[in-house]
Design a protein around this motif. Structure first.
Motif, PDB file in Angstrom:
ATOM      1  N   ARG A  17      49.449  50.790  45.530  1.00  0.00           N
ATOM      2  CA  ARG A  17      48.101  50.394  45.120  1.00  0.00           C
ATOM      3  C   ARG A  17      47.353  51.586  44.536  1.00  0.00           C
ATOM      4  NH1 ARG A  17      43.805  48.560  49.607  1.00  0.00           N
ATOM      5  NH2 ARG A  17      44.102  50.762  50.106  1.00  0.00           N
ATOM      6  N   PHE A  21      45.951  52.281  40.636  1.00  0.00           N
ATOM      7  CA  PHE A  21      44.565  52.642  40.344  1.00  0.00           C
ATOM      8  C   PHE A  21      44.490  53.942  39.539  1.00  0.00           C
ATOM      9  CE2 PHE A  21      40.452  54.588  41.261  1.00  0.00           C
ATOM     10  CZ  PHE A  21      39.608  53.557  40.909  1.00  0.00           C
ATOM     11  N   SER A  66      34.085  51.587  51.287  1.00  0.00           N
ATOM     12  CA  SER A  66      34.187  51.722  49.836  1.00  0.00           C
ATOM     13  C   SER A  66      32.798  51.732  49.202  1.00  0.00           C
ATOM     14  CB  SER A  66      35.050  50.605  49.242  1.00  0.00           C
ATOM     15  OG  SER A  66      34.484  49.352  49.556  1.00  0.00           O
ATOM     16  N   PRO A 114      40.614  52.605  45.781  1.00  0.00           N
ATOM     17  CA  PRO A 114      40.804  51.513  46.750  1.00  0.00           C
ATOM     18  C   PRO A 114      40.687  51.918  48.217  1.00  0.00           C
ATOM     19  CG  PRO A 114      42.423  51.357  44.999  1.00  0.00           C
ATOM     20  CD  PRO A 114      41.705  52.668  44.810  1.00  0.00           C
TER      21      PRO A 114
END
Length: 123
Positions: A17, A21, A66, A114
């Motif tokens: 992931r 990104f 986040s 993320p």
């Protein structure tokens, strides 16, 4: 005495992931120079500096949020064209904190990866 900043290391929880990104969304160039350390990670070349992504389940530096907080720990990447960067973030649906007018002489844009690592982009 100092030549510059060699690299910044960031903890991530999911290397695939994170690679998507940093590689696809941000467009950073992945380096093939990373040795096999025996744990998941990736290196990215950004100008003369590298970003090292590390999966370390016992690490203590994950923010746990986040939420984009420009005063929280972060590093900054200088961009050639801030409008092109903003368009790219919009294309990929990345939430931004846009600060075109602030107390600095440069336009600042903050994002989170993320895993919640804060990154500033400026021009």
């Amino acid at each position: 005495m100092y030549k510059g900043l060699h690299h910044v290391s960031l903890l991530v929880t999911d290397i695939e992931r994170a690679k998507h990104f940093y590689g696809e969304v941000l467009g950073f160039e992945e380096s093939s120079e990373r040795p096999d350390f025996g744990f998941p990670g990736a290196w990215y070349q950004v100008g003369e500096t590298q970003i090292h992504l590390i999966v370390h389940n016992e690490g203590k530096t994950l923010r746990g949020t986040s939420e984009i907080d420009s005063r929280d720990g972060h590093f900054a990447v200088r961009v050639k064209n801030i409008e092109t960067f903003l368009e790219r973030m919009e294309t990929y649906g990345v939430e931004i904190l846009n600060k075109p007018h602030n107390k600095t002489d440069w336009h600042q844009v903050f994002i989170c990866d993320p895993d919640g690592n804060v990154i500033e982009f400026n021009k």
